[in-house]
Design a protein around this motif. Sequence first.
Motif, PDB file in Angstrom:
ATOM      1  N   ALA A 113      34.880  -7.195  61.907  1.00  0.00           N
ATOM      2  CA  ALA A 113      35.549  -8.352  62.210  1.00  0.00           C
ATOM      3  C   ALA A 113      37.035  -8.392  61.619  1.00  0.00           C
ATOM      4  CB  ALA A 113      35.097  -9.754  61.453  1.00  0.00           C
ATOM      5  N   ARG A 114      38.128  -8.699  62.268  1.00  0.00           N
ATOM      6  CA  ARG A 114      39.332  -8.703  61.968  1.00  0.00           C
ATOM      7  C   ARG A 114      39.546  -9.784  61.249  1.00  0.00           C
ATOM      8  NH1 ARG A 114      43.083  -6.613  66.126  1.00  0.00           N
ATOM      9  NH2 ARG A 114      44.540  -8.527  65.393  1.00  0.00           N
ATOM     10  N   ALA A 115      40.796  -9.453  60.331  1.00  0.00           N
ATOM     11  CA  ALA A 115      41.186 -10.526  59.366  1.00  0.00           C
ATOM     12  C   ALA A 115      41.361 -11.904  60.085  1.00  0.00           C
ATOM     13  CB  ALA A 115      42.428 -10.029  58.791  1.00  0.00           C
ATOM     14  N   ASP A 116      41.832 -11.788  61.199  1.00  0.00           N
ATOM     15  CA  ASP A 116      42.137 -13.083  61.752  1.00  0.00           C
ATOM     16  C   ASP A 116      41.092 -13.591  62.824  1.00  0.00           C
ATOM     17  OD1 ASP A 116      42.541 -11.059  63.798  1.00  0.00           O
ATOM     18  OD2 ASP A 116      44.472 -11.634  64.611  1.00  0.00           O
ATOM     19  N   GLY A 117      39.861 -13.113  62.553  1.00  0.00           N
ATOM     20  CA  GLY A 117      38.696 -13.464  63.309  1.00  0.00           C
ATOM     21  C   GLY A 117      38.244 -12.734  64.319  1.00  0.00           C
ATOM     22  N   PRO A 118      36.815 -12.957  64.754  1.00  0.00           N
ATOM     23  CA  PRO A 118      36.536 -11.852  65.816  1.00  0.00           C
ATOM     24  C   PRO A 118      37.027 -11.864  67.098  1.00  0.00           C
ATOM     25  CG  PRO A 118      35.187 -13.945  65.734  1.00  0.00           C
ATOM     26  CD  PRO A 118      35.928 -14.277  64.579  1.00  0.00           C
ATOM     27  N   VAL A 119      37.134 -10.521  67.754  1.00  0.00           N
ATOM     28  CA  VAL A 119      37.532 -10.347  69.161  1.00  0.00           C
ATOM     29  C   VAL A 119      36.632 -10.428  69.802  1.00  0.00           C
ATOM     30  CG1 VAL A 119      38.919  -8.733  70.813  1.00  0.00           C
ATOM     31  CG2 VAL A 119      39.297  -9.086  68.130  1.00  0.00           C
ATOM     32  N   GLY A 141      39.446 -16.987  67.826  1.00  0.00           N
ATOM     33  CA  GLY A 141      39.286 -18.199  68.561  1.00  0.00           C
ATOM     34  C   GLY A 141      40.291 -18.865  69.209  1.00  0.00           C
ATOM     35  N   GLU A 142      41.384 -18.074  69.558  1.00  0.00           N
ATOM     36  CA  GLU A 142      42.456 -18.286  70.226  1.00  0.00           C
ATOM     37  C   GLU A 142      42.512 -17.604  71.643  1.00  0.00           C
ATOM     38  OE1 GLU A 142      45.030 -20.385  69.718  1.00  0.00           O
ATOM     39  OE2 GLU A 142      44.826 -20.779  67.470  1.00  0.00           O
ATOM     40  N   LEU A 143      42.727 -18.196  72.553  1.00  0.00           N
ATOM     41  CA  LEU A 143      42.669 -17.539  73.917  1.00  0.00           C
ATOM     42  C   LEU A 143      44.181 -16.803  73.931  1.00  0.00           C
ATOM     43  CD1 LEU A 143      41.513 -17.035  76.931  1.00  0.00           C
ATOM     44  CD2 LEU A 143      42.529 -19.007  77.657  1.00  0.00           C
ATOM     45  N   VAL A 144      44.077 -15.263  74.178  1.00  0.00           N
ATOM     46  CA  VAL A 144      45.297 -14.636  74.131  1.00  0.00           C
ATOM     47  C   VAL A 144      45.704 -14.512  75.593  1.00  0.00           C
ATOM     48  CG1 VAL A 144      45.055 -13.976  72.033  1.00  0.00           C
ATOM     49  CG2 VAL A 144      44.066 -12.436  73.670  1.00  0.00           C
ATOM     50  N   ASP A 190      33.778 -19.276  89.335  1.00  0.00           N
ATOM     51  CA  ASP A 190      33.032 -18.398  88.608  1.00  0.00           C
ATOM     52  C   ASP A 190      34.082 -17.535  87.724  1.00  0.00           C
ATOM     53  OD1 ASP A 190      30.699 -19.296  89.577  1.00  0.00           O
ATOM     54  OD2 ASP A 190      30.293 -17.496  90.456  1.00  0.00           O
ATOM     55  N   ALA A 191      35.302 -17.268  88.165  1.00  0.00           N
ATOM     56  CA  ALA A 191      36.197 -16.667  87.286  1.00  0.00           C
ATOM     57  C   ALA A 191      36.251 -17.300  85.996  1.00  0.00           C
ATOM     58  CB  ALA A 191      37.535 -16.440  87.708  1.00  0.00           C
ATOM     59  N   GLY A 192      36.465 -18.643  85.770  1.00  0.00           N
ATOM     60  CA  GLY A 192      36.499 -19.273  84.550  1.00  0.00           C
ATOM     61  C   GLY A 192      35.251 -19.063  83.652  1.00  0.00           C
ATOM     62  N   GLY A 193      34.257 -18.648  84.294  1.00  0.00           N
ATOM     63  CA  GLY A 193      33.003 -18.507  83.311  1.00  0.00           C
ATOM     64  C   GLY A 193      33.307 -17.323  82.244  1.00  0.00           C
ATOM     65  N   SER A 194      34.067 -16.465  82.702  1.00  0.00           N
ATOM     66  CA  SER A 194      34.514 -15.564  81.347  1.00  0.00           C
ATOM     67  C   SER A 194      35.134 -16.257  80.140  1.00  0.00           C
ATOM     68  CB  SER A 194      35.581 -14.517  81.918  1.00  0.00           C
ATOM     69  OG  SER A 194      36.953 -15.189  82.293  1.00  0.00           O
ATOM     70  N   LEU A 195      35.906 -17.382  80.319  1.00  0.00           N
ATOM     71  CA  LEU A 195      36.370 -18.201  79.209  1.00  0.00           C
ATOM     72  C   LEU A 195      35.453 -18.867  78.698  1.00  0.00           C
ATOM     73  CD1 LEU A 195      39.347 -20.185  81.190  1.00  0.00           C
ATOM     74  CD2 LEU A 195      39.491 -18.042  79.767  1.00  0.00           C
ATOM     75  N   GLY A 196      34.318 -19.637  79.457  1.00  0.00           N
ATOM     76  CA  GLY A 196      33.194 -20.269  78.767  1.00  0.00           C
ATOM     77  C   GLY A 196      32.348 -19.205  77.999  1.00  0.00           C
ATOM     78  N   ALA A 197      31.877 -18.197  78.617  1.00  0.00           N
ATOM     79  CA  ALA A 197      31.071 -17.412  77.910  1.00  0.00           C
ATOM     80  C   ALA A 197      31.780 -16.669  76.739  1.00  0.00           C
ATOM     81  CB  ALA A 197      30.528 -15.863  78.681  1.00  0.00           C
ATOM     82  N   ALA A 198      33.033 -16.297  76.564  1.00  0.00           N
ATOM     83  CA  ALA A 198      33.751 -16.049  75.366  1.00  0.00           C
ATOM     84  C   ALA A 198      33.895 -17.206  74.154  1.00  0.00           C
ATOM     85  CB  ALA A 198      35.181 -15.579  75.682  1.00  0.00           C
ATOM     86  N   ALA A 199      33.753 -18.338  74.642  1.00  0.00           N
ATOM     87  CA  ALA A 199      34.027 -19.503  73.734  1.00  0.00           C
ATOM     88  C   ALA A 199      32.445 -19.750  73.265  1.00  0.00           C
ATOM     89  CB  ALA A 199      34.427 -20.913  74.426  1.00  0.00           C
ATOM     90  N   VAL A 200      31.298 -19.537  73.776  1.00  0.00           N
ATOM     91  CA  VAL A 200      30.342 -19.603  73.465  1.00  0.00           C
ATOM     92  C   VAL A 200      29.747 -18.338  72.509  1.00  0.00           C
ATOM     93  CG1 VAL A 200      27.650 -19.671  74.007  1.00  0.00           C
ATOM     94  CG2 VAL A 200      29.487 -20.953  75.513  1.00  0.00           C
ATOM     95  N   ALA A 201      30.209 -17.410  72.774  1.00  0.00           N
ATOM     96  CA  ALA A 201      29.751 -16.110  71.952  1.00  0.00           C
ATOM     97  C   ALA A 201      30.512 -16.322  70.603  1.00  0.00           C
ATOM     98  CB  ALA A 201      30.371 -14.953  72.624  1.00  0.00           C
ATOM     99  N   HIS A 202      31.936 -16.821  70.541  1.00  0.00           N
ATOM    100  CA  HIS A 202      32.556 -17.104  69.436  1.00  0.00           C
ATOM    101  C   HIS A 202      31.778 -18.174  68.558  1.00  0.00           C
ATOM    102  CE1 HIS A 202      36.176 -17.691  66.794  1.00  0.00           C
ATOM    103  NE2 HIS A 202      35.787 -18.872  66.988  1.00  0.00           N
ATOM    104  N   GLN A 203      31.321 -19.241  69.201  1.00  0.00           N
ATOM    105  CA  GLN A 203      30.700 -20.398  68.633  1.00  0.00           C
ATOM    106  C   GLN A 203      29.083 -19.689  67.912  1.00  0.00           C
ATOM    107  OE1 GLN A 203      27.588 -22.022  69.044  1.00  0.00           O
ATOM    108  NE2 GLN A 203      28.152 -23.667  67.083  1.00  0.00           N
ATOM    109  N   ARG A 204      28.681 -18.875  68.678  1.00  0.00           N
ATOM    110  CA  ARG A 204      27.578 -18.312  67.961  1.00  0.00           C
ATOM    111  C   ARG A 204      27.713 -17.214  66.803  1.00  0.00           C
ATOM    112  NH1 ARG A 204      24.446 -16.673  73.730  1.00  0.00           N
ATOM    113  NH2 ARG A 204      24.090 -18.559  74.281  1.00  0.00           N
ATOM    114  N   ILE A 205      28.911 -16.480  66.966  1.00  0.00           N
ATOM    115  CA  ILE A 205      29.098 -15.609  65.992  1.00  0.00           C
ATOM    116  C   ILE A 205      29.758 -16.212  64.468  1.00  0.00           C
ATOM    117  CG2 ILE A 205      30.739 -13.824  65.206  1.00  0.00           C
ATOM    118  CD1 ILE A 205      30.747 -12.939  68.180  1.00  0.00           C
TER     119      ILE A 205
END
Length: 594
Positions: free
Chosen positions: A3-9, A28-31, A331-346
């Motif tokens: 894990a990075r100091a500023d949170g998971p990638v 947790g920031e969308l870069v 469907d492209a926006g599904g990448s945003l959502g999948a990443a957000a769900v994974a962040h919440q799980r982690i």
Amino acid sequence: MAARADGPVVVGISAHFHDSAVAVLVGGELVNAAHEERYTRVKQDPSIPHRALRHCLDEAGLTLADVDCVAYYEDPVKKLDRQLWMGLPKVPDTRPEALFRLDADRPRRDVREVLGFDGRLEIVEHHLSHAASAYYYSGFPDAAVLTVDAVGEWATTTWGRGDGDRLDLVDEVRFPHSLGLLYSTITGHLGFEVNEGEYKVMGLAPYGEPRFADRVRQLITVTDEGTFTLDLSYFDFRDPDGMGTERLTELLQVPPREPESEIGQVHCDLARSLQLVTEETLLALAARARRLVPSDRLCMAGGVALNVVATRRVVEEGPFKEVFVQPAAGDAGGSLGAAAVAHQRITGSRIAPARMRSALLGPPVPAAEVARTVEAAGPRGFLDFRGREPELLDAVAGRLAEGKVVGWYHGRMEFGPRALGGRSILADPRGADMRDRINASVKMREAFRPFAPAVLAEKAAEHFRLDHPSPFMLETCEVISPLDLPAITHVDRSARVQTVTAADNGRFYRLIKAFEARTDCPIVLNTSFNLRGEPIVCTPQDALLCFLRSAIDCLVLEDFVIDRENLPAAWRTWFEGTRPPRASVVSDSVYTLL
């Protein structure tokens, strides 16, 4: 897990169907986020987005070794269950490039072997990815969530509840009952390409009358509870030649239109009827969302949420005080959502709880690369405004005021289907012939297609019946301007507005201000920088090629201005090329469900 100091990638991936994309979250920031098609130049490219990922990681100063988790936007095993149910014993397409879609292990293999990532892999169901792309990026503390598309694994419509860090789906409509597939079926019947031509049907609808609405209503039954079913005797979602049966043609009493053939009034009327029934159905689905989840806020995603006319009715007539639609709702926006769900799980926490303010998420091209591209032609043929932005904007505003069509390339590339001032074609909205000119000789598309206005946010209410920000062109409204704006006013006096602010749009805002200073018009026509059938331009070379192959009068590449009349003859040779092919796995006549 490192894990990075500023949170998971966390990297979110959508792929293997159409319009693959990648999103990168750091702490947790969308870069950034980007579509693979923009790099490969293959429209709706479904392949694993390795080029987009490389560019996104490079721009964020990361390597694959920094990534803690990759999240995939649907469950391939559950999807295969539905595919086999509908596709066997008759699989209509046995080509190897089609059969790979029946390989549930392909996403895992591509992440491991093509991307080269061997760390944590999270699978997020398709409609949960859609729901998360809306709720977690809305900034709302709680909300009802509605997702509507063609189909994911089995779900075609879901209702969800967002409450703080938690997001849960609470109900669904399952395949083969699908509002998205109903719209796509009649899109194909009208002779437009499925999964792309739905926008054309929406644009055609205002030219018609809803005289077929009762016939379209026979295709779908909407219950008092706000769910729906299709009459499946009118559909065959396994037929590679079209999704409507002969019985559909008998009901509609409108024969299928041949692609590229003349569009008659009967086609306009059928489009209007379909649009009306879609709006009615979406309103019923939104009302059910309010009954299921007692919140004053609604989040929406899924391809049907990109139907801006229907979305506007939900905003105006629905039971919610606030509505947020994910700008990359497909469907492209599904990448945003999948990443957000994974962040919440982690982490156990949602991503940064702030409203998504900008869709300018693609990696920018370094200024030095733009300069090299322009200067490669020699010292003639372009104007150099480096370090002189006010003069640049005055020069471009002057060309717009003269009636010239401008290709505008600046900063970060848009994520989602709309051009928002990063990769745009711009023009004066007051020109009487401007819409026809751009459709015919610039975009090379159907004459009925409307164009959108980009307006200074502080002036929007003076020209449009709009009382809230609309930064992503996600809803229509009435044109009420004292100015005559024929180039952006649709036949029904509507427009799909983008409100532009200095904070979120920077140079694009300042350009419109410069145009207003010359013309007293705080609005420009804004459409995507691409030709028909091609992705939006990505690189300076893409922009030059599009410029050369169209009738755009002037190209602005960051700080450089290139006028067509000053174009070096050598450039026409250097940038000649053939039109990129469409993705072979995406059918024009059916929604590719297998």
